[in-house]
Write a protein that holds these residues in place. Structure first.
Motif, PDB file in Angstrom:
ATOM      1  N   HIS A  66       0.822  -1.214   0.000  1.00  0.00           N
ATOM      2  CA  HIS A  66       0.000   0.000   0.000  1.00  0.00           C
ATOM      3  C   HIS A  66       0.857   1.265   0.000  1.00  0.00           C
ATOM      4  O   HIS A  66       0.526   2.245  -0.683  1.00  0.00           O
ATOM      5  CB  HIS A  66      -0.938  -0.018   1.198  1.00  0.00           C
ATOM      6  CG  HIS A  66      -2.133  -0.908   1.025  1.00  0.00           C
ATOM      7  ND1 HIS A  66      -3.244  -0.539   0.300  1.00  0.00           N
ATOM      8  CD2 HIS A  66      -2.381  -2.166   1.489  1.00  0.00           C
ATOM      9  CE1 HIS A  66      -4.134  -1.518   0.321  1.00  0.00           C
ATOM     10  NE2 HIS A  66      -3.641  -2.516   1.039  1.00  0.00           N
ATOM     11  N   ARG A  70       0.995   4.023  -3.124  1.00  0.00           N
ATOM     12  CA  ARG A  70       0.750   5.457  -2.927  1.00  0.00           C
ATOM     13  C   ARG A  70       1.918   6.281  -3.473  1.00  0.00           C
ATOM     14  O   ARG A  70       1.717   7.314  -4.133  1.00  0.00           O
ATOM     15  CB  ARG A  70       0.537   5.728  -1.436  1.00  0.00           C
ATOM     16  CG  ARG A  70       0.414   7.188  -1.053  1.00  0.00           C
ATOM     17  CD  ARG A  70      -0.876   7.849  -1.537  1.00  0.00           C
ATOM     18  NE  ARG A  70      -0.908   9.244  -1.087  1.00  0.00           N
ATOM     19  CZ  ARG A  70      -1.423   9.634   0.084  1.00  0.00           C
ATOM     20  NH1 ARG A  70      -1.990   8.745   0.895  1.00  0.00           N
ATOM     21  NH2 ARG A  70      -1.405  10.897   0.431  1.00  0.00           N
ATOM     22  N   ASP A  82       1.683   6.305  -7.219  1.00  0.00           N
ATOM     23  CA  ASP A  82       0.565   7.128  -7.666  1.00  0.00           C
ATOM     24  C   ASP A  82       0.903   8.612  -7.594  1.00  0.00           C
ATOM     25  O   ASP A  82       0.355   9.416  -8.366  1.00  0.00           O
ATOM     26  CB  ASP A  82      -0.677   6.847  -6.810  1.00  0.00           C
ATOM     27  CG  ASP A  82      -1.300   5.488  -7.098  1.00  0.00           C
ATOM     28  OD1 ASP A  82      -0.947   4.882  -8.127  1.00  0.00           O
ATOM     29  OD2 ASP A  82      -2.135   5.029  -6.292  1.00  0.00           O
ATOM     30  N   GLU A  83       1.800   8.978  -6.677  1.00  0.00           N
ATOM     31  CA  GLU A  83       2.195  10.386  -6.544  1.00  0.00           C
ATOM     32  C   GLU A  83       3.398  10.742  -7.409  1.00  0.00           C
ATOM     33  O   GLU A  83       3.925  11.857  -7.317  1.00  0.00           O
ATOM     34  CB  GLU A  83       2.473  10.712  -5.068  1.00  0.00           C
ATOM     35  CG  GLU A  83       1.226  10.653  -4.199  1.00  0.00           C
ATOM     36  CD  GLU A  83       1.421  11.282  -2.834  1.00  0.00           C
ATOM     37  OE1 GLU A  83       2.531  11.786  -2.553  1.00  0.00           O
ATOM     38  OE2 GLU A  83       0.465  11.262  -2.044  1.00  0.00           O
ATOM     39  N   ASP A  91      -5.382   2.648   4.701  1.00  0.00           N
ATOM     40  CA  ASP A  91      -5.245   3.910   3.972  1.00  0.00           C
ATOM     41  C   ASP A  91      -4.895   5.061   4.919  1.00  0.00           C
ATOM     42  O   ASP A  91      -4.153   5.982   4.554  1.00  0.00           O
ATOM     43  CB  ASP A  91      -6.529   4.244   3.222  1.00  0.00           C
ATOM     44  CG  ASP A  91      -6.748   3.357   2.003  1.00  0.00           C
ATOM     45  OD1 ASP A  91      -5.857   2.538   1.694  1.00  0.00           O
ATOM     46  OD2 ASP A  91      -7.815   3.474   1.370  1.00  0.00           O
ATOM     47  N   VAL A 126      -1.174   4.703   5.689  1.00  0.00           N
ATOM     48  CA  VAL A 126      -0.350   5.170   4.570  1.00  0.00           C
ATOM     49  C   VAL A 126      -0.310   6.691   4.533  1.00  0.00           C
ATOM     50  O   VAL A 126       0.746   7.294   4.314  1.00  0.00           O
ATOM     51  CB  VAL A 126      -0.877   4.599   3.240  1.00  0.00           C
ATOM     52  CG1 VAL A 126      -0.169   5.243   2.049  1.00  0.00           C
ATOM     53  CG2 VAL A 126      -0.695   3.085   3.203  1.00  0.00           C
ATOM     54  N   GLU A 127      -1.451   7.329   4.771  1.00  0.00           N
ATOM     55  CA  GLU A 127      -1.491   8.791   4.794  1.00  0.00           C
ATOM     56  C   GLU A 127      -0.548   9.337   5.873  1.00  0.00           C
ATOM     57  O   GLU A 127       0.190  10.301   5.649  1.00  0.00           O
ATOM     58  CB  GLU A 127      -2.915   9.276   5.048  1.00  0.00           C
ATOM     59  CG  GLU A 127      -3.077  10.776   5.112  1.00  0.00           C
ATOM     60  CD  GLU A 127      -2.812  11.480   3.783  1.00  0.00           C
ATOM     61  OE1 GLU A 127      -2.402  12.654   3.816  1.00  0.00           O
ATOM     62  OE2 GLU A 127      -3.009  10.845   2.724  1.00  0.00           O
TER      63      GLU A 127
END
Length: 333
Positions: A15, A19, A22-23, A222, A225-226
């Motif tokens: 995960h 992320r 994706d960034e 999630d 991960v944030e």
């Protein structure tokens, strides 16, 4: 940014890597693919990451110093997120040697490689199990953690101490974070949510320890991960604490941070959410507490929020529903 993620085929590592990709970041992943659980799940996670041209996989064991050093030399990352570990409290009762090798030796080898090639920030995973027999709640990063109850917890505390030494001796900024019962899609099959959901859909009973009288500060993946992403730029600096509650070392650019929302949920309430989502009751085998378990975990999120402006907040009703939907889709149910 070029990031090295260890344990990239694992639940959390996948995960975090997803992320980062994706960034728009470049990710090098390291995973040993040990068969602690079905390797096909790990291979599937890596395969999905490999759909991005910005991802490169290294299948190796961090306990192998030469292989670890070669991978770090090749990648030369700016940031390292160290998530690789032998996980699982109960497995450690029968296989303690796996924890010393993967957690202590593997972490030492990675730190040595980064000592020779310093990185902007090294972030490393620890566990709420490190609080051990502590009873003052919520658990705060400044609490003394000297009573681990399992080899798993002891090895993770050892990595925290070794990390502090490297931060002090070589001025390598390090943030260690203690995870609190992370759950969600692509989770580990040995974890309660996975096992309970599988049993429920098969109409099988589940083992419920301490007769269900347990609480956990569940953290949706999630949200975790944030929190990790927001901690990457929060590089610890000597002499710059954010408050009296900061765990920042007085002698090193080293900090410990809880990642949990501070909202303990009863185990029976958690099971009830699974029942709601699968649409059927689950038979329970009520059993005594297992060795090494604790009745309650509860994270203080004060430091995390001060550093990042964020704290995990996804309720278990939402997180469990998302997991059950993923489980059904993954297994074609």
């Amino acid at each position: 940014m070029k990031v090295l993620v260890t344990g990239s085929a694992g639940f959390i590592g996948y995960h975090v890597s997803r992320r980062l990709l994706d960034e728009g970041h470049e990710v090098a992943g390291i995973d040993s693919m040990v068969p602690y659980y079905d390797v096909r799940l790990k291979q599937r996670r890596h395969a999905m990451l490999a759909e991005s041209a910005a991802f490169r996989a290294h299948v190796l064991d961090l306990a192998d110093m030469a292989a670890t050093d070669a991978a770090v030399e090749r990648e030369r990352p700016e940031v390292v997120i160290h998530l690789a570990a032998q996980a699982g409290v109960r497995y450690s009762l029968d296989h303690p040697e796996a924890y010393v090798s993967a957690n202590v030796v593997g972490t030492f080898n990675l730190l040595e490689s980064c000592r020779r090639r310093p990185v902007r920030h090294l972030l490393m995973a620890s566990t709420s199990s490190g609080y051990g027999a502590n009873t003052d709640m919520p658990f705060r990063e400044t609490d003394r953690a000297a009573t681990p109850l399992t080899i798993y917890a002891a090895t993770k505390l050892a990595t925290e101490h070794v990390g502090h030494c490297y931060a002090h001796l070589w001025n390598q900024p390090i943030t260690a974070f203690r995870f609190f019962t992370v759950y969600g899609p692509w989770g580990r099959p040995d974890m309660a949510l996975f096992r309970f959901t599988e049993a429920a859909l098969k109409g099988a009973p589940i083992d419920v320890y301490n007769h269900g009288r347990m609480e956990r500060d569940f953290t949706y993946v999630d949200d975790l991960v944030e929190a990790v992403m927001r901690l990457v730029p929060a590089v610890p600096e000597r002499g710059r604490p954010v408050g009296a509650f900061d765990s920042l070392s007085p002698v090193a650019p080293y900090r410990m941070v809880n990642i949990g929302g501070g909202h303990p949920v009863g185990l029976l309430e958690f099971i009830a959410e699974i029942e709601r989502c699968v649409g059927r009751p689950i038979a329970r085998n009520l059993l005594p507490m297992q060795p090494g378990e604790v009745p309650r975990t509860w994270a203080s999120a004060e430091l995390l929020e001060a550093l990042t402006g964020y704290r995990p907040a996804t309720p278990v009703s939402v997180g469990v529903e998302r997991f059950v939907a993923w489980f059904r889709a993954y297994h074609g149910l």
